[in-house]
Design a protein around this motif. Structure first.
Motif, mmCIF file in Angstrom:
data_model
loop_
_atom_site.group_PDB
_atom_site.id
_atom_site.type_symbol
_atom_site.label_atom_id
_atom_site.label_comp_id
_atom_site.label_asym_id
_atom_site.label_seq_id
_atom_site.Cartn_x
_atom_site.Cartn_y
_atom_site.Cartn_z
ATOM 1 N N GLN A 97 54.738 80.188 -6.055
ATOM 2 C CA GLN A 97 53.740 80.984 -5.335
ATOM 3 C C GLN A 97 53.520 82.330 -6.035
ATOM 4 O OE1 GLN A 97 54.697 81.805 -1.265
ATOM 5 N NE2 GLN A 97 52.574 82.145 -0.661
ATOM 6 N N SER A 98 54.596 82.934 -6.527
ATOM 7 C CA SER A 98 54.438 84.208 -7.234
ATOM 8 C C SER A 98 53.626 84.014 -8.510
ATOM 9 C CB SER A 98 55.817 84.785 -7.571
ATOM 10 O OG SER A 98 56.515 83.955 -8.477
ATOM 11 N N VAL A 99 53.867 82.911 -9.212
ATOM 12 C CA VAL A 99 53.094 82.628 -10.424
ATOM 13 C C VAL A 99 51.634 82.373 -10.069
ATOM 14 C CG1 VAL A 99 52.826 81.035 -12.357
ATOM 15 C CG2 VAL A 99 55.110 81.764 -11.660
ATOM 16 N N ALA A 100 51.408 81.690 -8.956
ATOM 17 C CA ALA A 100 50.032 81.415 -8.537
ATOM 18 C C ALA A 100 49.285 82.712 -8.212
ATOM 19 C CB ALA A 100 50.048 80.490 -7.320
ATOM 20 N N TYR A 101 49.928 83.638 -7.526
ATOM 21 C CA TYR A 101 49.300 84.935 -7.270
ATOM 22 C C TYR A 101 49.035 85.675 -8.577
ATOM 23 C CZ TYR A 101 49.400 85.211 -2.169
ATOM 24 O OH TYR A 101 49.133 85.019 -0.838
ATOM 25 N N TYR A 102 49.964 85.564 -9.501
ATOM 26 C CA TYR A 102 49.798 86.194 -10.822
ATOM 27 C C TYR A 102 48.566 85.624 -11.523
ATOM 28 C CZ TYR A 102 50.935 87.181 -15.753
ATOM 29 O OH TYR A 102 50.901 87.569 -17.060
ATOM 30 N N ASN A 103 48.417 84.306 -11.514
ATOM 31 C CA ASN A 103 47.250 83.668 -12.139
ATOM 32 C C ASN A 103 45.955 84.084 -11.444
ATOM 33 O OD1 ASN A 103 48.929 82.316 -13.913
ATOM 34 N ND2 ASN A 103 49.101 80.502 -12.615
ATOM 35 N N LEU A 104 46.004 84.154 -10.115
ATOM 36 C CA LEU A 104 44.815 84.561 -9.373
ATOM 37 C C LEU A 104 44.452 86.009 -9.698
ATOM 38 C CD1 LEU A 104 42.622 84.110 -7.269
ATOM 39 C CD2 LEU A 104 44.278 84.713 -5.480
ATOM 40 N N GLY A 105 45.460 86.845 -9.862
ATOM 41 C CA GLY A 105 45.185 88.243 -10.202
ATOM 42 C C GLY A 105 44.444 88.370 -11.519
ATOM 43 N N TRP A 106 44.856 87.609 -12.511
ATOM 44 C CA TRP A 106 44.150 87.662 -13.794
ATOM 45 C C TRP A 106 42.742 87.088 -13.695
ATOM 46 C CZ3 TRP A 106 45.238 91.078 -17.008
ATOM 47 C CH2 TRP A 106 46.535 91.417 -17.374
ATOM 48 N N ALA A 107 42.588 86.064 -12.853
ATOM 49 C CA ALA A 107 41.247 85.508 -12.663
ATOM 50 C C ALA A 107 40.320 86.547 -12.032
ATOM 51 C CB ALA A 107 41.332 84.259 -11.779
ATOM 52 N N GLU A 108 40.840 87.294 -11.053
ATOM 53 C CA GLU A 108 40.038 88.350 -10.429
ATOM 54 C C GLU A 108 39.715 89.439 -11.455
ATOM 55 O OE1 GLU A 108 38.884 88.312 -7.431
ATOM 56 O OE2 GLU A 108 40.179 87.126 -6.124
ATOM 57 N N TYR A 109 40.684 89.782 -12.269
ATOM 58 C CA TYR A 109 40.454 90.830 -13.265
ATOM 59 C C TYR A 109 39.451 90.358 -14.328
ATOM 60 C CZ TYR A 109 41.337 94.537 -16.639
ATOM 61 O OH TYR A 109 41.187 95.602 -17.500
ATOM 62 N N ARG A 110 39.522 89.070 -14.661
ATOM 63 C CA ARG A 110 38.544 88.532 -15.616
ATOM 64 C C ARG A 110 37.135 88.612 -15.052
ATOM 65 N NH1 ARG A 110 37.072 88.212 -20.664
ATOM 66 N NH2 ARG A 110 35.619 86.495 -21.030
ATOM 67 N N LYS A 133 40.178 95.292 -6.655
ATOM 68 C CA LYS A 133 41.007 95.399 -5.439
ATOM 69 C C LYS A 133 41.790 94.104 -5.217
ATOM 70 C CE LYS A 133 37.866 98.620 -3.059
ATOM 71 N NZ LYS A 133 36.941 98.766 -1.903
ATOM 72 N N ALA A 134 41.100 92.979 -5.374
ATOM 73 C CA ALA A 134 41.767 91.692 -5.168
ATOM 74 C C ALA A 134 42.857 91.468 -6.222
ATOM 75 C CB ALA A 134 40.739 90.562 -5.226
ATOM 76 N N ALA A 135 42.573 91.851 -7.461
ATOM 77 C CA ALA A 135 43.571 91.682 -8.526
ATOM 78 C C ALA A 135 44.822 92.502 -8.216
ATOM 79 C CB ALA A 135 42.987 92.082 -9.871
ATOM 80 N N MET A 136 44.636 93.761 -7.774
ATOM 81 C CA MET A 136 45.792 94.592 -7.431
ATOM 82 C C MET A 136 46.582 93.981 -6.285
ATOM 83 S SD MET A 136 44.555 98.571 -7.889
ATOM 84 C CE MET A 136 43.144 98.447 -6.783
ATOM 85 N N ALA A 137 45.893 93.461 -5.298
ATOM 86 C CA ALA A 137 46.579 92.843 -4.159
ATOM 87 C C ALA A 137 47.384 91.622 -4.626
ATOM 88 C CB ALA A 137 45.562 92.439 -3.099
ATOM 89 N N CYS A 138 46.826 90.846 -5.539
ATOM 90 C CA CYS A 138 47.522 89.648 -6.036
ATOM 91 C C CYS A 138 48.792 90.033 -6.788
ATOM 92 C CB CYS A 138 46.605 88.844 -6.953
ATOM 93 S SG CYS A 138 45.270 87.998 -6.093
ATOM 94 N N PHE A 139 48.668 90.987 -7.675
ATOM 95 C CA PHE A 139 49.837 91.359 -8.477
ATOM 96 C C PHE A 139 50.915 92.001 -7.608
ATOM 97 C CE2 PHE A 139 46.680 91.593 -12.149
ATOM 98 C CZ PHE A 139 47.030 90.329 -12.607
#
Length: 1444
Positions: free
Chosen positions: A910-923, A945-951
C-alpha cells in the motif's frame, strides 16, 4: 769480558734494581753465547720488572726450549702469566704450571708440586672464566700426568667432577641462549632451525657427557649416582633429538637405548627412561611387549597418561596378555614399592599412591580417553587404536590414527628409528576405520593404506580383510571374495570374516550359497559369549537372502519367512539400521501400513545415514507434505554419510537425489548460492537429470547469474527434446524461467516471445500473465530510453490490450494495475505519439466511478474520475492532443488508485502504491501548461496537493523508506523549500548513497541561490554515482552561473554522453552550450563534426518527445535545431522546420498580438530567408528578408534589443542583396548592400561582398568604388591593428586582373606579411594567400620559388607540399613529386581535428594528390563533395584501363 763476568755484572745490576743495565748486560751474554740459559733467565727477569711482559714471555719460552727440564724458566712463566691477558694466555699458563709440577714431581718434591697446582687452581677459580676453570680442574683429575703425585690432596674426585658438571651445564645453557639470540635476527632465520643449529654446534664441542659418566663411575653416593644417571640420559636424549640423520644419531640412539634399558633393569623409576624403553620398541603384535615391564610402569607412574591407557587396555577383554589377579597385583605393587629406592609419596592425608583398575567398560573408556588426550606415546596410540577398533568407534579411531601417524613421523625424525611395525599397525587401524566411517567416501584412502602394508607384508590378515571390505562396498564382488577367502584360510576360526565372505556372495547374487553359509554361522554365533551385534547382522543377512530367493508377493508377505528373521535381528540389536529399512519396505509395499513404514524409515535414517533407500522414501514422504525443512535434514544426513558419491574408479553409481532435494529445499529458503552448489553436485553424479538442470537454472537466476542460468535452462531444454514423451506437461516451466532470465538481461523482445508461448499453452497461469505485462512495460520504457518512441508506444498499447484478455485472477492484484498505470504514463512521456493512446481500451479496463469505490481516493483533492477518460467526442484538431494527454495522465492516476485499494491488506504494498500514485499526480502537474504551473509556488495545483498527500501517506505507512522522503522533497520544492530541505535530509539520513537525492538537494540549493551548497551536493552526488547524468548537469549549471563557460560545456557534454539522449533538460542545456561555443569560435571548421551532430540528435529527440511546440521554450529549441541543420548543410529540413515554425508564430501573434511572438517571428523569417538563399529559392528569400526588414524597421518598438535588431537587419540585408544579385537584379543588390553597410558601420565582410558585386557589374565607376571600399577596409583594419585577409586577397586579384604593377607591388608586400603570420589566419586562408601570391609573382616573373617558400613558412600545412609536387611532376621529377605528395598527405593527416584545423576538403585533396587509386578512394570517402578526389580516381581508373 768472559761470560761469567757478564753474568755476574748482570746479576749485580738486578740486585741494585738497575733494570736497563741488567737488560743490556743480559743481552750481551746472549750475544756472546746464544745458548746461555742463565742469560735468558736474567734478561727475562729484567724485562718482567721493566714491564716489558711480552718480551719477557718470549725470552722465558726460549729458555725452556734450551733446558726444558730446568724449573727457573717455568717458574718465571708461572709468575709472569697472571700479569698478562688471562683470556689469551690461560692455556699457556696452564701448560707452564703442568710442566713445573712435573719437574717437582720428578724431583720428588710433592709439596711444591701440590702448591704449584693449588695456586693455579685458586687463580683460575678467582680470576679466569668458568670454562677456563673447568679446564684447570683437569690437572687434578684422573688422566692428568701429575694425578698420581697429588691424588687425595684435593678431596674426592667425584666432587671435582660434580663441580665441572655444574659449570659446564651453566656455560652450555648460557652459550646456547646467547647464540640463538644472535642468530634468530638473521634474514630468513627460523627459530626452530636456529635452535637446532646452535645445539648441534654446542653439543659437538661439549664434554658434559664424559663428565657425567666419570662422575657416575667415581661417586660412592647412590643418590648422586642416580641423579646424574638421570641427567646423563636426559642429556643424551637431547643430543639425539638434535643430531641430523647419520652416524652421530645412530651412535647416540644406541647409547640412549642402553641407558634407558639399564634403568628399567634396575627398576629405577625415572619416567623418561621407562618411556624410551617402552615406546621405542617396535613389534608386529602387541603381545610381544613385556607385560611385566608394562605393569611395573603402571606401578611407578600411576599419574601418567600412558598408565591410564595401559591399565585400561590390560584390564580389557581385548588384551592379549593374561589377566593378573587383583590380590597378586596389590602384593606386587607393595613389594615393588618396598624394593624401590625412592620413598613413597604420601598425600596430605597420609595415603599412598595406588593403581586404579577400572571395573566397568564405561569407566575403562573414560580413563583411556582421558589418558590418550594428553599422552605422547606410540604405545598409547597403538593400544587405544586396538581398543577403539574393538569397540567399532570408527570416527574416533580415524581422528586418533591420523594424529598417531603424524606423531610417528615426528618421532621417526627425532629418534632415527624406523618404527615399521608400528606404522603398519596405525595404517591398519586407520584403514579399517575408514572402511566403515562415512563409507564409501574414504575407501580410496583406506585401500592405499592396506596396499602399502601388503607391499612389504603380503600375508597381513587385517590388510586382506580390509581390502575385501572395500571391494565389497565398491561392488567389486569377485575381488572381495578372493581377499576374504584368503584371509579366512589364514584365520579359519574368524567368524566375522566367514559371515562377511558369505554376505559378499549374497550381494553378488548367489543367494543360495550365501544362505547355506550364513545358516552354518548362526549356531556358532548363538552360543554364549558371542557378539550380539554380529548375530543380529547375520540374521538380517540370512533374511535378506530368503527375501530375494523367492520374490513373490506371497512369500514376502509370509511372516514366518524373512520377516521373522528381520524381527529376530532387531531383538538382538535394536540399533541395526538395515533391518528397519527392509521392514519399512515390507510395511510400505506389502502390508500397506504407511504409518509403520514411515516410522521404520525414520528410525533407520536416525541410526545410520547410509540407509539411502529409507532416506529417499522418507524424503519423498516429507516432500509430499511440503515439509522442506525435514526434507533438507534427511538429504543432508545422506550427503554427510559419504554414500552418494562413489570413489574414483568405482563401478558403483552415485546417488543424485539427496543433492537435488537439498537444492529444492534451499531454493524454498532463498539460499540460492547453496542451492547452486547442491544442484551442481547432483548433476555431476547424474548429468541427465532434467529437474536438477531446471533447479540449477532457477537458482542461478535467483542469485543474479543470468548467463549461467541461460546455459542451465538450455541444457534442460535439450533433455526435453531427447525425452519429450516422459516430460509432457512439464516443459513450460523452462520457457518461463528462460523468459525471466532474458528479461533480467534486458533482452525484452525474446522474453516477451517466450512468455507468449507459455500463455498459449497455459492461458490461466497467473504468474506468467503478470510477468508478461511487466515485461511489456519494461520493454516500452527501455525503448523510450533508447529513443525508439514508436516501439515504446506500440508496446504500451500491447500491454493495455493484453490486460483486457488477462486471467481474471490477476485483475485484483497490485502488479496488474501497476503495469496498467505505467503503460498509460508512458504516453505522457512521448507526447508525439499521444494520438496512439488507446482510450477505449483503457476506459473498458477502468470502468466507472460508481463501479469501483477505489476511484474516490483523493478525488476531493485532484478531482480525477473516469469521466474524462471515458469521454467520446470529436474535438478540434488543436485540442485533440491536450485531451488525449489528459486522458493518459488521468488513466495513470486511476490505475494507481486501484492498486492502492487492492493493497489495503498489505502495508508495504500500500505504501508503494501511494508512492506510485504520488508520482503520477506530479507527472500530471508537470504536463500542465507553463502559464498554469508558473504560480504553483503561491497557489499549488490540485495535482501537487494530491501528490503531497500521497507521499505523506506513504511515509506514514513506511517511514524508513528513503525514496518516499525524496519524493516528498521534490513535490514540495516549489511550495515549501524548508519542508523540501527537511525531506531530502531525512532521505539522506536513511540512505546517504542516494545520488539522485543529493542532486535534488543541490537543485533546491541552486533554486534558493546557495551556489556553494549546490556545488558541494552535486559533487557528492557524482562521487556516489558517477553515471548519474543530472548531477553533472547541475554541476554545469553552477559552473555557468559562476562564469566558467568552458567547464560548463564540458560538464553538459559529459551529462549528455551518459544520459542516453532522453533527458529533456540535459538535451536542452547541451544544445545551447554547444551553439554558444560554435558562435564564440573563430571558425566552425575548427570544431569536430560531433560537435554539430550530437546536438542535432539531442534536439531531434526533444522534438520527437513532444507533440508540438507548445511553449516558447519548445519554439526556441526547434529554432535552434534549424540553425544546427543549417551548419551541417541539411538545408531542406531546416527550411521545413522554420517554415512550420513561422506559421505557428504567425498564428500565435494573430491570436495574442504578443510582442514576444512578433520578435520570434521576425528572427525566424530572417533565418528562413538565409536558408532559402542557400537552397537557391531567391524569390522566397527576397520575400522573407523583406518581411524581416519591415518587422524590424520600427526602432521605437521594444520587442527587439538594439544588438538583436542590428544582427537581424544585417543578416536580412545581406541575404536580400545576394538574392537580388543571383536574381540578376544588380541595382537592388547594390542598394541592399549599401543599406547593410550603413546600418552595420561599414562591416568589412559586407564591404568585400559589395566590392565583388560592384566588380561584377563591369562598369569602371563601380569597380573604382569597389577598390575604394577595399582600401577603406584595409585602412580601418590598420587603425584597429587588425588583419582582414579577404580584403587584401580581393585587392590582389583586382591588381592581377588590372595588370597594375604598382598595385601588385603593394599587395605582394601585404600578402607576404600576412603569410608569415599564423595569428588569426586559418589553414584555408593560408592556402588562398599562397595561391594569390604565386599568381601575382608569376605575372611579375618570379613565382617559381613560391611553393618552396610556402613549405618553409608552413611545413605543417599540405598546400605548399601539394604545389611542390605539382611543379615537380610538370618538370618530370617523378620521385620528387611522389615524395612531396606523400609529405602533403602526412601533414594533412596530422592537421585534421582534433589535432589541427584542416578541413575535410584539404585532407581529400592531399589523398587525391598521391595519384594512387586507393588514396583517391579514401579522398572520395573523406569529402564526397570535393571534386579533386573524384578527378584523381577517374585518372587512376583510366591509367589502369590503358595498361590493360
Amino acid at each position: 769480558m768472559s761470560t761469567k763476568q757478564l753474568v755476574k755484572a748482570a746479576a749485580e745490576a738486578i740486585k741494585k734494581q738497575q733494570w736497563d743495565d741488567a737488560i743490556e748486560g743480559a743481552k750481551n751474554i746472549i750475544d756472546k753465547d746464544s745458548k746461555s740459559y742463565q742469560g735468558h733467565i736474567l734478561l727475562a727477569f729484567a724485562l718482567d720488572k721493566k714491564g716489558r711482559l711480552e718480551e719477557a714471555e718470549n725470552t722465558y719460552l726460549a729458555a725452556t726450549r734450551l733446558k726444558p727440564e730446568e724449573k727457573e724458566a717455568w717458574q718465571g712463566l708461572v709468575k709472569l702469566y697472571p700479569n698478562l691477558d688471562t683470556s689469551k694466555k690461560f692455556k699457556q699458563h696452564q701448560h707452564a704450571v703442568l710442566k713445573l709440577a712435573e719437574i717437582f714431581r720428578d724431583a720428588n718434591d710433592l709439596q711444591k708440586c701440590y702448591e704449584t697446582v693449588d695456586s693455579f687452581i685458586t687463580y683460575a677459580r678467582n680470576k679466569a672464566e668458568s670454562y677456563q676453570y673447568v679446564d684447570a680442574l683437569d690437572l687434578i683429575l684422573p688422566g692428568s700426568p701429575i694425578y698420581d703425585a697429588i691424588e687425595g690432596r684435593f678431596g674426592h674426585v667425584w666432587r671435582t667432577y660434580e663441580t665441572q658438571a655444574k659449570l659446564v651445564e651453566q656455560n652450555e645453557k648460557k652459550r646456547i641462549n646467547t647464540l640463538i639470540g644472535e642468530r634468530r635476527t638473521r634474514i630468513g632465520a627460523r627459530i626452530s632451525e636456529v635452535t637446532l643449529e646452535v645445539k648441534r654446534e654446542v653439543y659437538r664441542q661439549s664434554r658434559l657427557s664424559y663428565t657425567y659418566a666419570q662422575l657416575i663411575n667415581w661417586t660412592n653416593d647412590d643418590e648422586v649416582r642416580r641423579m646424574y644417571e638421570e641427567k646423563l640420559i636426559q642429556y643424551c636424549h637431547d643430543r639425539l633429538m638434535a643430531w641430523p640423520p647419520g652416524e652421530e644419531k645412530e651412535r647416540e640412539l644406541a647409547n640412549v637405548l642402553k641407558l634407558a634399558n639399564d634403568m628399567v633393569i634396575i627398576k629405577h623409576p625415572y619416567k623418561l627412561a621407562w618411556d624410551i624403553a617402552i615406546n621405542w620398541q617396535d613389534h608386529k603384535e602387541i603381545k610381544e611387549w613385556d607385560v611385566t615391564v608394562l605393569r611395573q610402569y603402571c606401578t611407578f607412574f600411576p599419574d601418567s597418561d600412558l598408565n591410564r591407557v595401559v591399565m585400561g587396555f590390560l584390564t580389557s577383554s581385548v588384551s592379549p596378555f593374561p589377566q593378573e589377579k587383583q590380590e597378586q597385583t596389590t602384593e606386587d605393587a607393595a613389594a615393588k614399592s618396598e624394593g624401590s629406592t625412592e620413598e613413597s609419596e604420601d598425600d596430605e592425608d597420609g595415603g599412598a599412591a595406588t593403581i586404579y583398575a577400572p571395573i566397568t567398560e564405561e569407566d575403562r573408556l573414560l580413563m583411556m580417553t582421558e589418558g590418550i588426550s594428553g599422552a605422547e606415546s606410540l604405545l598409547a596410540f597403538r593400544l587405544m587404536g586396538e581398543y577403539y577398533q574393538y569397540l567399532e568407534e570408527w570416527e574416533s579411531n580415524v581422528e586418533l590414527m591420523r594424529k598417531a601417524l603424524t606423531f610417528l613421523k615426528e618421532e621417526r625424525v627425532k629418534t632415527g628409528l624406523d618404527f615399521r611395525f608400528t606404522e603398519d599397525a596405525f595404517s591398519l587401524y586407520l584403514g579399517t576405520a575408514l572402511v566403515f566411517y562415512q563409507t564409501p567416501r574414504n575407501h580410496q584412502e583406506a585401500k592405499a593404506l592396506f596396499d602399502a602394508v601388503l607391499a612389504h607384508d603380503p600375508t597381513s590378515t587385517p590388510a586382506m580383510i580390509g581390502v575385501g571390505l572395500i571391494y565389497e562396498e565398491e561392488e567389486e564382488y569377485d575381488e572381495a571374495i578372493d581377499f576374504l577367502e584368503r584371509a579366512l584360510k589364514r584365520d579359519p576360526d574368524n567368524i566375522r570374516v566367514r559371515t562377511e565372505a558369505a554376505w559378499v556372495k549374497a550381494l553378488k547374487g548367489d543367494f543360495d550359497m550365501a544362505r547355506a553359509e550364513l545358516e552354518a554361522c548362526i549356531p556358532i554365533l548363538s552360543k554364549k559369549g558371542q557378539s550380539k551385534e554380529l548375530l543380529s547382522q547375520t540374521q538380517y543377512r540370512l533374511g535378506y537372502c530368503i527375501w530375494n530367493i523367492d520374490t513373490s508377493k506371497a512369500a514376502r508377505k509370509d511372516r514366518s519367512g524373512a520377516y521373522a528373521l528381520f524381527l529376530e535381528s532387531l531383538k538382538n540389536n535394536l540399533n541395526y539400521a538395515p533391518a528397519y529399512t527392509i521392514l519399512g519396505i515390507y510395511y510400505a509395499d506389502y502390508a500397506k501400513d504407511k504409518k509403520r513404514a514411515r516410522r521404520c524409515f525414520q528410525k533407520a535414517v536416525e541410526l545410520s545415514p547410509s540407509e539411502v533407500e529409507s532416506a529417499e522414501r522418507l524424503a519423498r514422504s516429507f516432500a509430499d507434505d511440503g515439509d522442506w525443512d525435514r526434507v533438507e535434514l534427511v538429504a543432508q544426513r545422506v550427503v554427510d554419510s559419504g554414500k552418494v558419491k562413489p570413489p574414483p574408479g568405482s563401478k558403483r553409481k552415485g546417488i543424485s537425489w539427496p543433492f537435488a532435494a537439498l537444492g529444492v529445499a534451499e531454493l524454498n529458503k532463498q539460499e540460492f548460492h547453496k542451492a547452486i552448489v547442491s544442484f551442481q553436485s547432483a548433476l555431476r553424479i547424474s548429468p541427465n537429470d532434467y529437474h536438477s538442470w531446471v533447479g540449477l537454472g532457477e537458482a542461478y537466476h535467483s542469485s543474479g547469474r543470468y548467463i549461467a542460468a541461460t546455459k542451465a535452462i538450455l541444457n534442460a531444454q535439450k533433455l526435453e527434446e531427447a525425452s519429450e514423451a516422459n516430460l509432457t506437461g512439464e516443459t513450460w516451466f523452462t520457457k518461463f524461467i528462460l523468459a525471466d532470465i532474458k528479461r533480467e538481461l534486458s533482452d525484452f523482445d525474446e522474453s516477451i516471445e517466450l512468455y507468449q508461448h507459455v500463455i498459449q499453452e497455459r492461458p490461466d497461469e497467473e504468474g506468467v500473465a503478470t510477468a508478461l505485462m511487466q515485461t511489456l512495460v519494461d520493454n516500452a520504457f527501455d525503448s523510450l530510453n533508447k529513443g525508439f518512441f514508436g516501439k515504446a508506444a506500440g508496446l504500451a498499447t500491447e500491454t493495455l490490450t493484453f490486460a483486457t484478455k488477462a486471467p481474471d485472477a490477476i485483475k485484483d492484484t497490485f502488479n496488474y494495475w501497476k503495469a496498467i498505470g505505467d503503460a498509460c504514463s508512458l504516453f505522457s512521456n512521448i507526447q508525439g505519439r499521444i494520438s496512439e493512446f488507446p482510450a477505449e481500451t483503457v476506459s473498458s479496463l477502468l470502468g466507472t466511478d460508481e463501479d469501483f469505490p477505489a476511484y474516490q481516493i483523493l478525488k476531493d483533492i485532484d478531482n480525477v474520475g473516469t469521466g474524462i477518460v471515458s469521454t467520446d467526442g470529436v474535438f478540434p484538431k488543436d485540442e485533440t492532443v491536450g485531451v488525449d494527454l489528459t486522458k493518459a495522465l488521468q488513466a495513470t492516476i486511476l490505475a494507481h488508485k486501484r492498486s492502492i485499494h487492492i493493497a489495503s491488506n498489505d502495508i508495504h504494498a500500500q505504501s508503494v502504491a501511494y508512492y506510485n500514485l504520488g508520482w503520477a499526480e506530479y507527472r500530471a502537474h508537470a504536463c500542465l501548461p507553463p502559464d498554469i504551473r508558473k504560480n504553483s509556488h503561491k497557489k499549488p495545483t490540485n495535482y501537487i496537493k494530491a501528490a503531497m498527500a500521497c507521499f505523506k501517506r506513504a511515509i506514514e505507512l513506511e517511514a524508513g523508506n528513503s525514496e518516499f522522503w525524496n519524493a516528498l522533497g521534490v513535490v514540495t520544492s516549489e511550495v515549501n523549500p524548508a519542508v523540501a530541505q527537511h525531506a531530502f535530509c531525512r532521505s539522506l539520513f536513511l540512505n546517504e548513497r542516494g545520488a539522485h537525492v543529493w542532486a535534488n538537494l543541490a537543485t533546491l540549493a541552486l533554486a534558493q541561490g546557495d551556489l556553494a551548497l549546490a556545488n558541494e551536493a552535486f559533487t557528492r552526488s557524482q562521487s556516489t554515482d558517477p553515471d548519474y547524468s543530472l548531477a553533472w548537469l547541475g554541476q554545469g549549471v553552477v559552473a555557468l552561473l559562476t562564469g566558467n563557460e568552458k567547464d560548463a560545456r564540458g560538464l553538459f557534454t559529459h551529462a549528455m554522453e551518459i544520459s542516453g539522449d532522453t533527458s529533456r533538460v540535459i538535451s536542452q542545456r547541451y544544445a545551447v552550450s554547444m551553439f554558444d561555443h560554435i558562435l564564440s569560435s573563430s571558425s566552425s571548421e575548427s570544431l569536430p563534426i560531433t560537435s554539430l551532430i550530437q546536438p542535432i540528435f539531442a534536439l531531434t529527440q526533444l522534438q520527437s518527445l513532444h507533440s508540438s511546440a507548445s511553449s516558447s521554450t519548445d519554439l526556441a529549441y526547434t529554432h535552434l535545431l534549424a540553425l544546427f541543420l543549417e551548419r551541417t548543410g541539411e538545408i531542406p529540413r531546416a527550411i521545413s522546420i522554420l517554415d512550420s515554425l513561422s506559421t505557428t508564430l504567425e498564428q500565435e501573434y494573430e491570436t495574442t498580438e504578443s510582442p514576444l511572438a512578433l520578435k520570434h517571428f521576425a528572427i525566424v523569417k530572417s533565418d528562413l530567408a538565409r536558408l532559402q538563399l542557400s537552397a537557391r529559392l531567391f524569390s522566397e528569400a527576397i520575400d522573407s528578408a523583406d518581411l524581416a526588414l519591415q518587422l524590424s524597421s520600427d526602432e521605437s518598438a521594444d520587442e527587439l534589443t538594439a544588438e538583436e535588431r542590428r544582427k537581424l537587419r544585417l543578416s536580412a540585408h545581406v541575404t536580400l542583396g545576394l538574392a537580388h544579385y543571383y536574381s540578376h537584379d544588380i541595382t537592388a543588390a547594390v542598394t541592399a548592400f549599401d543599406q547593410a553597410l550603413s546600418e552595420s558601420d561599414t562591416n568589412p565582410d559586407v564591404a568585400c561582398l559589395l566590392a565583388q558585386i560592384l566588380w561584377a557589374t563591369g562598369q569602371e565607376a563601380a569597380r573604382e568604388r569597389g577598390r575604394d571600399l577595399l582600401f577603406g577596409v584595409i585602412a580601418d583594419s590598420e587603425e584597429r591593428k587588425e588583419q582582414h585577409v579577404q580584403s587584401v586577397l580581393l585587392l590582389g586579384v583586382i591588381a592581377l586582373l588590372d595588370n597594375d604593377a604598382e598595385s601588385m607591388d603593394a599587395v605582394v608586400s601585404e600578402l607576404q606579411s600576412l603569410r608569415s603570420s599564423d595569428e588569426g589566419i586559418s589553414p584555408e586562408q593560408q592556402a588562398q594567400l599562397g595561391q594569390v601570391l604565386r599568381a601575382i609573382l608569376t605575372a611579375m616573373g618570379s613565382g617559381e620559388a613560391q611553393p618552396m617558400t610556402d613549405v618553409m613558412l608552413h611545413p605543417f600545412l599540405p598546400h605548399g607540399w601539394s604545389r611542390v609536387a605539382q611543379l615537380a611532376a610538370q618538370q618530370g621529377g617523378e620521385e620528387e613529386a611522389e615524395g612531396a605528395s606523400e609529405m602533403a598527405l602526412r601533414v594533412a593527416r596530422k592537421g585534421v581535428p582534433p589535432r589541427g584545423e584542416l578541413s575535410p576538403e584539404d585532407l581529400a585533396r592531399a589523398y587525391a594528390g598521391t595519384g594512387r587509386p586507393a588514396d583517391a578512394q579514401v579522398g572520395c570517402v573523406v569529402a564526397p563533395w570535393e571534386r579533386r578526389g573524384w578527378e584523381s580516381l577517374g585518372d587512376a581508373v583510366t591509367a589502369v584501363a590503358a595498361k590493360q
